[in-house]
Design a protein around this motif. Structure first.
Motif, mmCIF file in Angstrom:
data_model
loop_
_atom_site.group_PDB
_atom_site.id
_atom_site.type_symbol
_atom_site.label_atom_id
_atom_site.label_comp_id
_atom_site.label_asym_id
_atom_site.label_seq_id
_atom_site.Cartn_x
_atom_site.Cartn_y
_atom_site.Cartn_z
ATOM 1 N N LEU A 98 0.839 -1.200 0.000
ATOM 2 C CA LEU A 98 0.000 0.000 0.000
ATOM 3 C C LEU A 98 0.872 1.247 0.000
ATOM 4 N N VAL A 99 0.524 2.184 -0.874
ATOM 5 C CA VAL A 99 1.199 3.479 -0.951
ATOM 6 C C VAL A 99 0.162 4.552 -0.653
ATOM 7 N N VAL A 100 0.405 5.370 0.368
ATOM 8 C CA VAL A 100 -0.561 6.389 0.776
ATOM 9 C C VAL A 100 0.092 7.767 0.756
ATOM 10 N N HIS A 101 -0.498 8.662 -0.006
ATOM 11 C CA HIS A 101 -0.003 10.039 -0.145
ATOM 12 C C HIS A 101 -0.788 10.947 0.794
ATOM 13 N N PHE A 102 -0.101 11.521 1.795
ATOM 14 C CA PHE A 102 -0.704 12.539 2.638
ATOM 15 C C PHE A 102 -0.479 13.886 1.960
ATOM 16 N N TYR A 103 -1.572 14.575 1.658
ATOM 17 C CA TYR A 103 -1.483 15.768 0.830
ATOM 18 C C TYR A 103 -2.249 16.936 1.443
ATOM 19 N N MET A 148 5.654 17.047 7.267
ATOM 20 C CA MET A 148 5.869 17.800 6.035
ATOM 21 C C MET A 148 5.054 17.178 4.907
ATOM 22 N N LEU A 149 4.673 18.014 3.953
ATOM 23 C CA LEU A 149 3.895 17.545 2.808
ATOM 24 C C LEU A 149 4.575 17.946 1.508
ATOM 25 N N PRO A 150 4.528 17.075 0.491
ATOM 26 C CA PRO A 150 3.878 15.766 0.494
ATOM 27 C C PRO A 150 4.681 14.719 1.264
ATOM 28 N N SER A 151 3.966 13.784 1.873
ATOM 29 C CA SER A 151 4.584 12.616 2.499
ATOM 30 C C SER A 151 3.919 11.370 1.931
ATOM 31 N N ILE A 152 4.730 10.396 1.541
ATOM 32 C CA ILE A 152 4.225 9.168 0.933
ATOM 33 C C ILE A 152 4.589 7.998 1.835
ATOM 34 N N LEU A 153 3.573 7.338 2.406
ATOM 35 C CA LEU A 153 3.807 6.190 3.272
ATOM 36 C C LEU A 153 3.945 4.923 2.442
ATOM 37 N N CYS A 154 4.960 4.127 2.759
ATOM 38 C CA CYS A 154 5.177 2.830 2.120
ATOM 39 C C CYS A 154 4.796 1.759 3.136
ATOM 40 N N LYS A 159 2.321 -2.799 7.936
ATOM 41 C CA LYS A 159 3.290 -2.028 8.704
ATOM 42 C C LYS A 159 3.918 -0.938 7.833
ATOM 43 N N THR A 160 4.056 0.254 8.397
ATOM 44 C CA THR A 160 4.705 1.343 7.677
ATOM 45 C C THR A 160 6.204 1.113 7.672
ATOM 46 N N GLU A 161 6.747 0.799 6.502
ATOM 47 C CA GLU A 161 8.166 0.498 6.377
ATOM 48 C C GLU A 161 9.009 1.756 6.179
ATOM 49 N N HIS A 162 8.403 2.782 5.581
ATOM 50 C CA HIS A 162 9.184 3.979 5.263
ATOM 51 C C HIS A 162 8.230 5.111 4.887
ATOM 52 N N THR A 163 8.686 6.349 5.080
ATOM 53 C CA THR A 163 7.938 7.518 4.628
ATOM 54 C C THR A 163 8.839 8.363 3.732
ATOM 55 N N LYS A 189 10.326 -1.723 -1.309
ATOM 56 C CA LYS A 189 9.645 -3.023 -1.378
ATOM 57 C C LYS A 189 8.121 -2.921 -1.399
ATOM 58 N N VAL A 190 7.567 -1.828 -1.948
ATOM 59 C CA VAL A 190 6.112 -1.731 -2.034
ATOM 60 C C VAL A 190 5.633 -1.687 -3.480
ATOM 61 N N LEU A 191 6.528 -1.978 -4.400
ATOM 62 C CA LEU A 191 6.182 -1.956 -5.820
ATOM 63 C C LEU A 191 7.207 -2.783 -6.588
ATOM 64 N N LYS A 192 6.742 -3.491 -7.623
ATOM 65 C CA LYS A 192 7.634 -4.278 -8.471
ATOM 66 C C LYS A 192 8.054 -3.428 -9.663
ATOM 67 N N TYR A 193 9.340 -3.161 -9.755
ATOM 68 C CA TYR A 193 9.866 -2.314 -10.827
ATOM 69 C C TYR A 193 10.775 -3.158 -11.699
ATOM 70 N N ASP A 194 10.390 -3.317 -12.962
ATOM 71 C CA ASP A 194 11.134 -4.181 -13.874
ATOM 72 C C ASP A 194 12.004 -3.416 -14.867
ATOM 73 N N GLY A 195 11.864 -2.106 -14.894
ATOM 74 C CA GLY A 195 12.618 -1.319 -15.860
ATOM 75 C C GLY A 195 14.039 -1.043 -15.411
ATOM 76 N N PRO A 196 14.831 -0.409 -16.260
ATOM 77 C CA PRO A 196 16.204 -0.036 -15.884
ATOM 78 C C PRO A 196 16.192 1.083 -14.860
ATOM 79 N N PRO A 197 17.221 1.184 -14.027
ATOM 80 C CA PRO A 197 17.288 2.282 -13.052
ATOM 81 C C PRO A 197 17.346 3.621 -13.786
ATOM 82 N N PRO A 198 16.827 4.689 -13.183
ATOM 83 C CA PRO A 198 16.931 6.017 -13.803
ATOM 84 C C PRO A 198 18.385 6.389 -14.067
#
Length: 221
Positions: A98-103, A148-154, A159-163, A189-198
């Motif tokens: 779950l990804v939650v954006h506090f805005y 602070m905003l924006p804050s994105i909860l991972c 369990k909240t692993e990171h903000t 670890k809250v999303l599967k990313y298959d592309g190349p790194p930026p």
């Protein structure tokens, strides 16, 4: 038929829909459980057993489809607003990722996050994407230490692993693409990313290199 639909109580219709979706979610969860049991039995077979391997692959595909259906019923595939703390805790319980954006509406950088998460939601059905108005959720803001905003909860497995606070982790600027945010979310670890790194990722640390000033807003008290 149109006249009958108009005469129905919207609350009754919503209740029936909720009951139906609840029963369907329960059935899908039971289906997943049974497939897990079957796969555990197959794991004990000889690795050279072609029939066992084929059956295992079949079960994996069936489970993936059941999981997809369950996720869609739980709101995956759409970027949605959660209206209160009850909906927040239900979302945390029902979705493994779950990804939650506090805005805040007046903070335009929150609109940047909105746009990117809106793009990511239909492309990453494994994760649910939501947002919460910080000014209307003082209990959650205090409990989750949102300052602070924006804050994105991972959130992973409830369990909240990171903000992610502001844009520092995306390089600090405002012009980062959605793929960069997807990459950062995958690092938590809250999303599967298959592309190349930026292109601006540090090869040693894996972090996006800082290149701008991060302007974020404080949560009003």
């Amino acid at each position: 038929l149109a006249g009958m639909e108009q005469s129905l109580d919207p609350r009754a219709v919503a209740k029936v829909k909720q009951q139906y979706e609840g029963a369907l979610l329960k059935a899908l969860a039971e289906k997943e459980r049974k497939m897990d049991e079957q796969m555990q039995k197959i794991e004990k077979f000889d690795e050279d057993d072609f029939e066992a391997l084929r059956e295992k692959r079949k079960l994996q595909l069936q489970k993936a489809q059941a999981t997809k259906q369950k996720n869609l019923l739980n709101g995956h595939g759409r970027y949605m607003e959660l209206s209160d703390q009850k909906e927040f805790f239900e979302a945390s319980k029902n979705s493994n990722l779950l990804v939650v954006h506090f805005y805040r509406g007046a903070t335009w950088r929150c609109q940047v996050v909105d746009r990117h998460l809106g793009d990511l939601a239909p492309a990453h059905l494994e994760t649910r994407f939501c947002k919460i108005d910080a000014e209307k959720s003082p209990f959650l803001v205090e409990r989750l230490s949102i300052v602070m905003l924006p804050s994105i909860l991972c959130i992973k497995d409830g369990k909240t692993e990171h903000t992610i606070v502001g844009f520092d982790e995306m390089g600090g600027g405002d012009d980062f693409p959605a793929e960069t945010l997807a990459y950062v979310l995958s690092q938590h670890k809250v999303l599967k990313y298959d592309g190349p790194p930026p292109d601006d990722v540090d090869e040693e640390t894996g972090a996006v290199q800082h290149k701008g000033i991060n302007t974020i807003g404080k949560v009003p008290r």
